[in-house]
Design a protein around this motif. Sequence first.
Motif, PDB file in Angstrom:
ATOM      1  N   GLY A 191       0.804  -1.214   0.000  1.00 40.24           N
ATOM      2  CA  GLY A 191       0.000   0.000   0.000  1.00 40.24           C
ATOM      3  C   GLY A 191       0.837   1.265   0.000  1.00 40.24           C
ATOM      4  N   SER A 192       2.157   1.116  -0.030  1.00 33.99           N
ATOM      5  CA  SER A 192       3.040   2.281  -0.043  1.00 33.99           C
ATOM      6  C   SER A 192       2.837   3.088  -1.316  1.00 33.99           C
ATOM      7  N   LYS A 193       2.951   4.403  -1.205  1.00 39.02           N
ATOM      8  CA  LYS A 193       2.806   5.269  -2.372  1.00 39.02           C
ATOM      9  C   LYS A 193       4.054   5.273  -3.251  1.00 39.02           C
ATOM     10  N   SER A 194       5.170   4.825  -2.691  1.00 31.38           N
ATOM     11  CA  SER A 194       6.428   4.838  -3.437  1.00 31.38           C
ATOM     12  C   SER A 194       7.143   3.499  -3.345  1.00 31.38           C
ATOM     13  N   THR A 195       7.194   2.783  -4.472  1.00 28.70           N
ATOM     14  CA  THR A 195       7.952   1.529  -4.509  1.00 28.70           C
ATOM     15  C   THR A 195       9.440   1.813  -4.369  1.00 28.70           C
ATOM     16  N   TRP A 196       9.902   2.928  -4.938  1.00 27.05           N
ATOM     17  CA  TRP A 196      11.326   3.254  -4.862  1.00 27.05           C
ATOM     18  C   TRP A 196      11.784   3.380  -3.421  1.00 27.05           C
ATOM     19  N   GLU A 197      10.998   4.013  -2.561  1.00 31.86           N
ATOM     20  CA  GLU A 197      11.394   4.168  -1.155  1.00 31.86           C
ATOM     21  C   GLU A 197      11.536   2.810  -0.479  1.00 31.86           C
ATOM     22  N   LEU A 198      10.696   1.858  -0.875  1.00 34.31           N
ATOM     23  CA  LEU A 198      10.793   0.506  -0.314  1.00 34.31           C
ATOM     24  C   LEU A 198      12.044  -0.204  -0.831  1.00 34.31           C
ATOM     25  N   VAL A 199      12.300  -0.078  -2.127  1.00 38.42           N
ATOM     26  CA  VAL A 199      13.478  -0.727  -2.728  1.00 38.42           C
ATOM     27  C   VAL A 199      14.756  -0.128  -2.152  1.00 38.42           C
ATOM     28  N   LYS A 200      14.772   1.171  -2.010  1.00 41.85           N
ATOM     29  CA  LYS A 200      15.943   1.882  -1.491  1.00 41.85           C
ATOM     30  C   LYS A 200      16.367   1.334  -0.129  1.00 41.85           C
ATOM     31  N   GLN A 201      15.393   0.981   0.685  1.00 41.91           N
ATOM     32  CA  GLN A 201      15.678   0.462   2.028  1.00 41.91           C
ATOM     33  C   GLN A 201      16.319  -0.927   1.991  1.00 41.91           C
ATOM     34  N   GLN A 202      16.196  -1.617   0.859  1.00 42.34           N
ATOM     35  CA  GLN A 202      16.726  -2.973   0.750  1.00 42.34           C
ATOM     36  C   GLN A 202      18.206  -3.012   0.362  1.00 42.34           C
ATOM     37  N   PHE A 203      18.727  -1.893  -0.129  1.00 42.06           N
ATOM     38  CA  PHE A 203      20.138  -1.865  -0.517  1.00 42.06           C
ATOM     39  C   PHE A 203      21.043  -1.885   0.711  1.00 42.06           C
ATOM     40  N   HIS A 204      22.170  -2.576   0.603  1.00 41.51           N
ATOM     41  CA  HIS A 204      23.180  -2.531   1.648  1.00 41.51           C
ATOM     42  C   HIS A 204      23.715  -1.103   1.717  1.00 41.51           C
ATOM     43  N   GLU A 205      23.973  -0.640   2.913  1.00 40.28           N
ATOM     44  CA  GLU A 205      24.372   0.757   3.109  1.00 40.28           C
ATOM     45  C   GLU A 205      25.602   1.121   2.274  1.00 40.28           C
ATOM     46  N   LYS A 206      26.549   0.210   2.181  1.00 39.34           N
ATOM     47  CA  LYS A 206      27.785   0.491   1.445  1.00 39.34           C
ATOM     48  C   LYS A 206      27.555   0.589  -0.068  1.00 39.34           C
ATOM     49  N   ASP A 207      26.401   0.063  -0.539  1.00 42.96           N
ATOM     50  CA  ASP A 207      26.114   0.087  -1.975  1.00 42.96           C
ATOM     51  C   ASP A 207      25.376   1.353  -2.409  1.00 42.96           C
ATOM     52  N   LEU A 208      24.695   2.005  -1.479  1.00 43.68           N
ATOM     53  CA  LEU A 208      23.817   3.119  -1.848  1.00 43.68           C
ATOM     54  C   LEU A 208      24.542   4.275  -2.534  1.00 43.68           C
ATOM     55  N   ASP A 209      25.799   4.498  -2.158  1.00 45.84           N
ATOM     56  CA  ASP A 209      26.568   5.564  -2.808  1.00 45.84           C
ATOM     57  C   ASP A 209      26.839   5.269  -4.279  1.00 45.84           C
ATOM     58  N   HIS A 210      26.602   4.030  -4.672  1.00 40.66           N
ATOM     59  CA  HIS A 210      26.852   3.617  -6.054  1.00 40.66           C
ATOM     60  C   HIS A 210      25.539   3.442  -6.833  1.00 40.66           C
ATOM     61  N   VAL A 211      24.433   3.893  -6.241  1.00 40.36           N
ATOM     62  CA  VAL A 211      23.109   3.748  -6.857  1.00 40.36           C
ATOM     63  C   VAL A 211      22.528   5.123  -7.167  1.00 40.36           C
ATOM     64  N   SER A 212      22.026   5.294  -8.389  1.00 40.59           N
ATOM     65  CA  SER A 212      21.395   6.557  -8.787  1.00 40.59           C
ATOM     66  C   SER A 212      20.019   6.270  -9.373  1.00 40.59           C
TER      67      SER A 212
END
Length: 380
Positions: free
Chosen positions: A241-262
């Motif tokens: 029911g979330s309005k943003s799938t991206w916000e949910l996906v973003k939370q699944q990334f390992h913290e060290k990987d997020l700097d490499h995701v755009s």
Amino acid sequence: MHIAFLTPEYPHSKIKHSGGLGTSIKNLVVALVAKGVKVTIFVYGQSKSEIFEENGIVFHFISDKKYRLGKWFFYRKHLQNYINSVVKKEKIDVIEAPDWTGVTAFMNFTVPLVIRFHGSDTYFCHIEKRKQKFKNRLFETLAVRKAKGFIAPTKYAGEVSAKLFGLHKEQIKTIHYGLDLTQFNNEHPEHFEKGLVLYIGTIIRKKGVFELPEIFNKVRNQFPKAQLVLIGGDSGDVATGSKSTWELVKQQFHEKDLDHVSYLGKIPYTEVQEYIKKANVCVFPTYAETLGMVTIESMAMQKPVVNSNIGWAQELMEHGKSGFLVHPSQHEVYAQHIVALVNDKALYENMGNEALRFVANRFNIQNIVDQNIQFYKNVL
């Protein structure tokens, strides 16, 4: 011959949204007009009504309407009456409509109706094993029963749709979507950014986006400089029911990987093509599709693709030669194919060349348009 298309979307500056359905229609329409076929486009659900001609195509934007009750019926009858009046005046021979939402349910046209199985709600609910609303199934079934001819973009989509709607699979003609290959030039495929992994498509659960965090983590474990770029509109999530799938996906990334995701959101298609040119690998880990326009568009630009291996995808490439086919849940295998393409430039170049060759043989609009014209003639 005069063909009309009824559609909720079409790639045009006056229309807010258009996805793969609209793109596939436009590719066909442009080719039909070049062959001397008259084409009229009815785009429903628009903010205002408008009629104009552009590049040999007549557009009818039909405004959305409000009803106190029964819009599902009365708006369809409004569309029917409007279209029939134009059919009579302009001598239209055939009307084509998509299966999605069963828009032609309750409509009776004065000329034959063709349904193209771009992907109905019934189809996607079946593929995703989701419960479907009764009215959606009813409307789509009624729409299918009104049609005289049926087309599917892949054999798989046609066979599944036939089973779901009680048709014989022989009733559905497989005609792939087509590409104008002149629009997908990559003059220097040898130039790319090593380790750039590109996803293009709506950020939605059915496209397999929740698999990307683990896949990308395994890629970076072997190639730490890898970058992941995602392009496409965000959407709500049916499961949470979330309005943003991206916000949910973003939370699944390992913290060290997020700097490499755009995540770039929706950008003009000219910019999308520039990213395809820069990409080392294009990835489409989707769970639900009928064909996948962006997959073959990437292949047409000589990019190696790691794609889902489910059903329809078997018709898009030859595994290990013109692309890789992997189940989206097989994170380790998926990542290994990406890493192989990152580390082996010869593999990258050979697969890119084979991808273009495969698309040119199977999805060239110059061949596809003739198949469509013959189909319309058979319906008449």
